[in-house]
Design a protein around this motif. Sequence first.
Motif, PDB file in Angstrom:
ATOM      1  N   VAL A   1     -27.511 -12.446 -15.707  1.00  0.00           N
ATOM      2  CA  VAL A   1     -28.482 -12.354 -14.618  1.00  0.00           C
ATOM      3  C   VAL A   1     -29.817 -12.981 -15.011  1.00  0.00           C
ATOM      4  O   VAL A   1     -30.355 -12.677 -16.078  1.00  0.00           O
ATOM      5  N   GLY A   2     -30.317 -13.869 -14.143  1.00  0.00           N
ATOM      6  CA  GLY A   2     -31.675 -14.378 -14.264  1.00  0.00           C
ATOM      7  C   GLY A   2     -31.897 -15.518 -15.227  1.00  0.00           C
ATOM      8  O   GLY A   2     -32.730 -16.373 -14.986  1.00  0.00           O
ATOM      9  N   ALA A   3     -31.183 -15.544 -16.344  1.00  0.00           N
ATOM     10  CA  ALA A   3     -31.370 -16.575 -17.358  1.00  0.00           C
ATOM     11  C   ALA A   3     -30.113 -16.633 -18.224  1.00  0.00           C
ATOM     12  O   ALA A   3     -29.370 -15.651 -18.299  1.00  0.00           O
TER      13      ALA A   3
ATOM     14  N   THR B   1     -30.033 -13.367  -6.464  1.00  0.00           N
ATOM     15  CA  THR B   1     -29.976 -13.467  -7.920  1.00  0.00           C
ATOM     16  C   THR B   1     -29.233 -14.729  -8.342  1.00  0.00           C
ATOM     17  O   THR B   1     -28.199 -15.064  -7.770  1.00  0.00           O
ATOM     18  N   THR B   2     -29.754 -15.394  -9.347  1.00  0.00           N
ATOM     19  CA  THR B   2     -29.030 -16.509  -9.949  1.00  0.00           C
ATOM     20  C   THR B   2     -28.247 -15.968 -11.132  1.00  0.00           C
ATOM     21  O   THR B   2     -28.802 -15.327 -12.018  1.00  0.00           O
ATOM     22  N   LEU B   3     -26.955 -16.237 -11.101  1.00  0.00           N
ATOM     23  CA  LEU B   3     -26.047 -15.822 -12.158  1.00  0.00           C
ATOM     24  C   LEU B   3     -25.765 -17.053 -13.017  1.00  0.00           C
ATOM     25  O   LEU B   3     -25.319 -18.087 -12.513  1.00  0.00           O
TER      26      LEU B   3
ATOM     27  N   PRO C   1     -24.413  -3.848   1.259  1.00  0.00           N
ATOM     28  CA  PRO C   1     -25.656  -4.475   1.725  1.00  0.00           C
ATOM     29  C   PRO C   1     -26.571  -4.851   0.552  1.00  0.00           C
ATOM     30  O   PRO C   1     -26.911  -4.014  -0.278  1.00  0.00           O
ATOM     31  N   GLY C   2     -26.910  -6.137   0.480  1.00  0.00           N
ATOM     32  CA  GLY C   2     -27.831  -6.619  -0.533  1.00  0.00           C
ATOM     33  C   GLY C   2     -27.225  -6.900  -1.895  1.00  0.00           C
ATOM     34  O   GLY C   2     -27.932  -7.320  -2.805  1.00  0.00           O
ATOM     35  N   LEU C   3     -25.908  -6.695  -2.046  1.00  0.00           N
ATOM     36  CA  LEU C   3     -25.259  -6.904  -3.342  1.00  0.00           C
ATOM     37  C   LEU C   3     -24.082  -7.863  -3.217  1.00  0.00           C
ATOM     38  O   LEU C   3     -23.376  -7.863  -2.209  1.00  0.00           O
TER      39      LEU C   3
ATOM     40  N   THR D   1     -26.259 -18.978  -7.273  1.00  0.00           N
ATOM     41  CA  THR D   1     -27.181 -18.047  -6.637  1.00  0.00           C
ATOM     42  C   THR D   1     -26.456 -17.322  -5.516  1.00  0.00           C
ATOM     43  O   THR D   1     -25.899 -17.946  -4.614  1.00  0.00           O
ATOM     44  N   VAL D   2     -26.463 -16.007  -5.589  1.00  0.00           N
ATOM     45  CA  VAL D   2     -25.784 -15.166  -4.599  1.00  0.00           C
ATOM     46  C   VAL D   2     -26.529 -15.269  -3.276  1.00  0.00           C
ATOM     47  O   VAL D   2     -27.723 -14.981  -3.206  1.00  0.00           O
TER      48      VAL D   2
END
Length: 184
Positions: free
Chosen positions: A141-143, A117-119, A73-75, A64-65
């Motif tokens: 990403v996500g799953a 985000t969970t990678l 910013p935010g990435l 998870t980032v």
Amino acid sequence: MTRSTLTTPPPEAQPPKPHPDAPPPGSRLGSHFSRCFGCGADHPTGLHISAVTPDGADVEAAFTVGESHQGAPGLAHGGVLAAAMDEVIGMSIWLLRKPYVTARLETDYLLPVPVGTTLHLRARCTGIQGRKAYLEAEGRVGAPDGPAAVRAAALFIEVDMTHFAEHGDLEAIRAEHQDYEVNP
């Protein structure tokens, strides 16, 4: 993914052979060093990647980032994503129970990865030739079946444990790898 000839196994490369002491399918893989940026639980801003081997050959993990992993910013920072790829690839080669180091890592960035985000990562060895191991990984990403955000291909080189003794912290290596003979 387009890979260079440096990370593509040559035709004479052999499929990896599982080591008899490799973790069995379904096993959780431990950290190779407690202060490792990629997998170490004791690294304050590390990735803290924990992985399993679903089949004894591949490695799956999630990362998870966090706020400390930002570039824009935010990435997620691209270098952090490359580090995650390097870590999960390194975990997959560890299934062979031999020490390897990264010689080349090619990373393709397909989607931005926002903080929070969970990678979902998956890696495998695609071939061995002599001391060279060819590997690949993907982050979704996500799953596990989500959109691919990052892909990597790598060339790792098998080394003797003296490599780490000569270039690293010998006492830390001995403390964490008592199962290997480490002499400077």
